[in-house]
Design an enzyme around this catalytic site. Structure first.
Site, PDB file in Angstrom:
ATOM      1  CG  HIS A 103      -0.318  -0.193   2.529  1.00 43.24           C
ATOM      2  ND1 HIS A 103       0.060  -1.430   2.987  1.00 43.24           N
ATOM      3  CD2 HIS A 103       0.011   0.690   3.517  1.00 43.24           C
ATOM      4  CE1 HIS A 103       0.592  -1.310   4.195  1.00 43.24           C
ATOM      5  NE2 HIS A 103       0.585  -0.029   4.540  1.00 43.24           N
ATOM      6  CG  HIS A 105       0.790   5.247   4.155  1.00 42.13           C
ATOM      7  ND1 HIS A 105      -0.042   5.212   5.250  1.00 42.13           N
ATOM      8  CD2 HIS A 105       1.533   4.108   4.218  1.00 42.13           C
ATOM      9  CE1 HIS A 105       0.185   4.103   5.952  1.00 42.13           C
ATOM     10  NE2 HIS A 105       1.147   3.419   5.340  1.00 42.13           N
TER      11      HIS A 105
END
Ligand code: AMP
Length: 117
Positions: A103, A105
């Site tokens: 992921h 951010h």
């Protein structure tokens, strides 16, 4: 590499089993608001396919990486982050990674300190 890991929190968000505040969904990438935001805009941009972290990426993932960063740009544009923003990915326990599904951010909407803690 598994497409879906039934023990993975973010695979659960991808499949819809776990609710999230979605800001983008397409056939390869989803983006949703972080549950514990660290900035006025804090969105997580992830591949649908389960990839543990950036360390697990290979040349075969070039296309999905380009798609991920395309979504980062779109979300930043939609959030009006014209003064800049930060993109972070943690790799491994010492970095602070807590969810082992790749992921990015996307953080913005306030001045950022450097270096990060
Ligand atoms: P990291 O620590 O880099 O692995 O980032 C994981 C992020 O996922 C953290 O910022 C958490 O706040 C966020 N997070 C954990 N659970 C959820 C959830 N159910 N929905 C949205 N964000 C989450």
């Amino acid at each position: 590499m598994t497409e879906h890991d039934s023990d993975c929190l973010f695979c659960g968000i991808v499949s819809g089993e776990i609710p999230a505040d979605m800001v983008h969904e397409d056939d390869e990438v989803v983006a949703f608001r972080d549950i514990a935001p660290r900035a006025p805009t804090h969105v997580l941009v992830i591949p649908r396919r389960h990839i543990a972290d950036a360390q697990a990426l290979t040349h075969a993932d070039a296309a999905v990486l380009a798609r991920l960063f395309g979504v980062v740009r779109k979300v930043a544009d939609e959030a009006g982050l014209d003064r800049g923003y930060r993109v972070v990915t943690n790799v491994g326990p010492e970095s602070g990674q807590t969810v082992f599904h790749l992921h990015f951010h996307l953080l913005g909407g306030r001045p950022m300190a450097w270096p990060p803690g």
